[in-house]
Design a protein around this motif. Sequence first.
Motif, PDB file in Angstrom:
ATOM      1  N   ASN A 193       0.832  -1.208   0.000  1.00  0.00           N
ATOM      2  CA  ASN A 193       0.000   0.000   0.000  1.00  0.00           C
ATOM      3  C   ASN A 193       0.863   1.253   0.000  1.00  0.00           C
ATOM      4  O   ASN A 193       1.900   1.300   0.672  1.00  0.00           O
ATOM      5  CB  ASN A 193      -0.894   0.027   1.246  1.00  0.00           C
ATOM      6  CG  ASN A 193      -1.972  -1.019   1.183  1.00  0.00           C
ATOM      7  OD1 ASN A 193      -2.854  -0.961   0.337  1.00  0.00           O
ATOM      8  ND2 ASN A 193      -1.904  -1.996   2.069  1.00  0.00           N
ATOM      9  N   TYR A 194       0.387   2.249  -0.749  1.00  0.00           N
ATOM     10  CA  TYR A 194       1.076   3.538  -0.805  1.00  0.00           C
ATOM     11  C   TYR A 194       0.080   4.683  -0.678  1.00  0.00           C
ATOM     12  O   TYR A 194      -1.004   4.636  -1.271  1.00  0.00           O
ATOM     13  CB  TYR A 194       1.810   3.723  -2.151  1.00  0.00           C
ATOM     14  CG  TYR A 194       2.999   2.833  -2.312  1.00  0.00           C
ATOM     15  CD1 TYR A 194       4.193   3.104  -1.649  1.00  0.00           C
ATOM     16  CD2 TYR A 194       2.935   1.719  -3.130  1.00  0.00           C
ATOM     17  CE1 TYR A 194       5.287   2.276  -1.794  1.00  0.00           C
ATOM     18  CE2 TYR A 194       4.029   0.883  -3.280  1.00  0.00           C
ATOM     19  CZ  TYR A 194       5.198   1.173  -2.611  1.00  0.00           C
ATOM     20  OH  TYR A 194       6.281   0.347  -2.757  1.00  0.00           O
ATOM     21  N   TYR A 195       0.447   5.681   0.100  1.00  0.00           N
ATOM     22  CA  TYR A 195      -0.243   6.971   0.143  1.00  0.00           C
ATOM     23  C   TYR A 195       0.766   7.985   0.642  1.00  0.00           C
ATOM     24  O   TYR A 195       1.842   7.622   1.131  1.00  0.00           O
ATOM     25  CB  TYR A 195      -1.502   6.927   1.028  1.00  0.00           C
ATOM     26  CG  TYR A 195      -1.213   6.612   2.479  1.00  0.00           C
ATOM     27  CD1 TYR A 195      -0.935   7.626   3.394  1.00  0.00           C
ATOM     28  CD2 TYR A 195      -1.199   5.297   2.923  1.00  0.00           C
ATOM     29  CE1 TYR A 195      -0.655   7.333   4.716  1.00  0.00           C
ATOM     30  CE2 TYR A 195      -0.918   5.002   4.245  1.00  0.00           C
ATOM     31  CZ  TYR A 195      -0.652   6.019   5.133  1.00  0.00           C
ATOM     32  OH  TYR A 195      -0.361   5.733   6.436  1.00  0.00           O
ATOM     33  N   ASN A 196       0.438   9.242   0.507  1.00  0.00           N
ATOM     34  CA  ASN A 196       1.356  10.309   0.889  1.00  0.00           C
ATOM     35  C   ASN A 196       1.186  10.614   2.377  1.00  0.00           C
ATOM     36  O   ASN A 196       0.267  11.343   2.766  1.00  0.00           O
ATOM     37  CB  ASN A 196       1.078  11.546   0.024  1.00  0.00           C
ATOM     38  CG  ASN A 196       2.075  12.645   0.271  1.00  0.00           C
ATOM     39  OD1 ASN A 196       2.604  12.805   1.358  1.00  0.00           O
ATOM     40  ND2 ASN A 196       2.322  13.432  -0.766  1.00  0.00           N
ATOM     41  N   LEU A 197       2.057  10.059   3.206  1.00  0.00           N
ATOM     42  CA  LEU A 197       1.965  10.240   4.652  1.00  0.00           C
ATOM     43  C   LEU A 197       2.079  11.709   5.044  1.00  0.00           C
ATOM     44  O   LEU A 197       1.367  12.171   5.946  1.00  0.00           O
ATOM     45  CB  LEU A 197       3.034   9.412   5.364  1.00  0.00           C
ATOM     46  CG  LEU A 197       3.054   9.525   6.895  1.00  0.00           C
ATOM     47  CD1 LEU A 197       1.733   9.073   7.506  1.00  0.00           C
ATOM     48  CD2 LEU A 197       4.223   8.725   7.456  1.00  0.00           C
TER      49      LEU A 197
END
Length: 135
Positions: free
Chosen positions: A122-126
Amino acid sequence: MSNATRQLIEQYYAAFNAADWDAFMALLTEDVVHDVNEGAREGGREAFGQFMERMNRSYREHISNITVMVNEDGSRAAAEYIVEGTYLQTDEGLPEARGQQYRLPGGAFFDIRDGKVARVTNYYNLQEWIRQVEG
């Protein structure tokens, strides 16, 4: 095979959105690999379940605008989506939770084996998430 994979990923997000954790976990191989966003790689369905329990204590999320992409033989897939959530309880090492709302794009990559998810990354902009909950 690619249609079956597309359906699997759609079921994965449908179970997530319904908070049907038994159905969600049943879609994973016993030895599933989970690459946590900006975190460590975890292995096994039990570890994934523990991760989800922690997430569900701190966050209530809904995944929308899902686009699923599948390779020809159905062994790999990707999804792009929008995650909308509420930060319920402070998660270790992150800003204080006060019921903040957030909305940001995310994505995931999947390996499929024997009709189940064998890996999810999973990837998102922390940093964008932190900006939204601190704002």
